[in-house]
Design an enzyme around this catalytic site. Sequence first.
Site, PDB file in Angstrom:
ATOM      1  N   LYS A  12      33.331  -1.336 -15.471  1.00  0.00           N
ATOM      2  CA  LYS A  12      32.701  -0.053 -15.821  1.00  0.00           C
ATOM      3  C   LYS A  12      33.548   1.110 -15.318  1.00  0.00           C
ATOM      4  O   LYS A  12      34.331   0.970 -14.387  1.00  0.00           O
ATOM      5  CB  LYS A  12      31.287   0.037 -15.212  1.00  0.00           C
ATOM      6  N   CYS A  13      33.337   2.257 -15.932  1.00  0.00           N
ATOM      7  CA  CYS A  13      34.009   3.504 -15.589  1.00  0.00           C
ATOM      8  C   CYS A  13      33.905   3.744 -14.082  1.00  0.00           C
ATOM      9  O   CYS A  13      32.843   3.532 -13.504  1.00  0.00           O
ATOM     10  CB  CYS A  13      33.340   4.634 -16.361  1.00  0.00           C
ATOM     11  N   PRO A  14      34.978   4.112 -13.442  1.00  0.00           N
ATOM     12  CA  PRO A  14      36.301   4.518 -13.928  1.00  0.00           C
ATOM     13  C   PRO A  14      37.345   3.401 -13.873  1.00  0.00           C
ATOM     14  O   PRO A  14      38.528   3.662 -14.063  1.00  0.00           O
ATOM     15  CB  PRO A  14      36.682   5.640 -12.957  1.00  0.00           C
TER      16      PRO A  14
END
Length: 74
Positions: A12-14
């Site tokens: 998942k981000c980042p």
Amino acid sequence: MDDRVYDLRGLKCPLPVLKTEKRLRGMPSGAILTVETSDPLAIIDIPHFCSKNGHTLVATEKTESGHRFIIRKR
């Protein structure tokens, strides 16, 4: 699997952008890296990262599990 294909599905981000940046750092100028992601925000983050850092986003493709980005290092 080809070492120029970077499988970041499940992250998942980042993390997809951070890991892509780190992988590109170790590659020669002009090298092509294919990045596989499942994070829905990558469709925004990866193109922005490429633009900001001077890399060329050669192609973006929707895949069954997310997106594929083909990047040419500056």
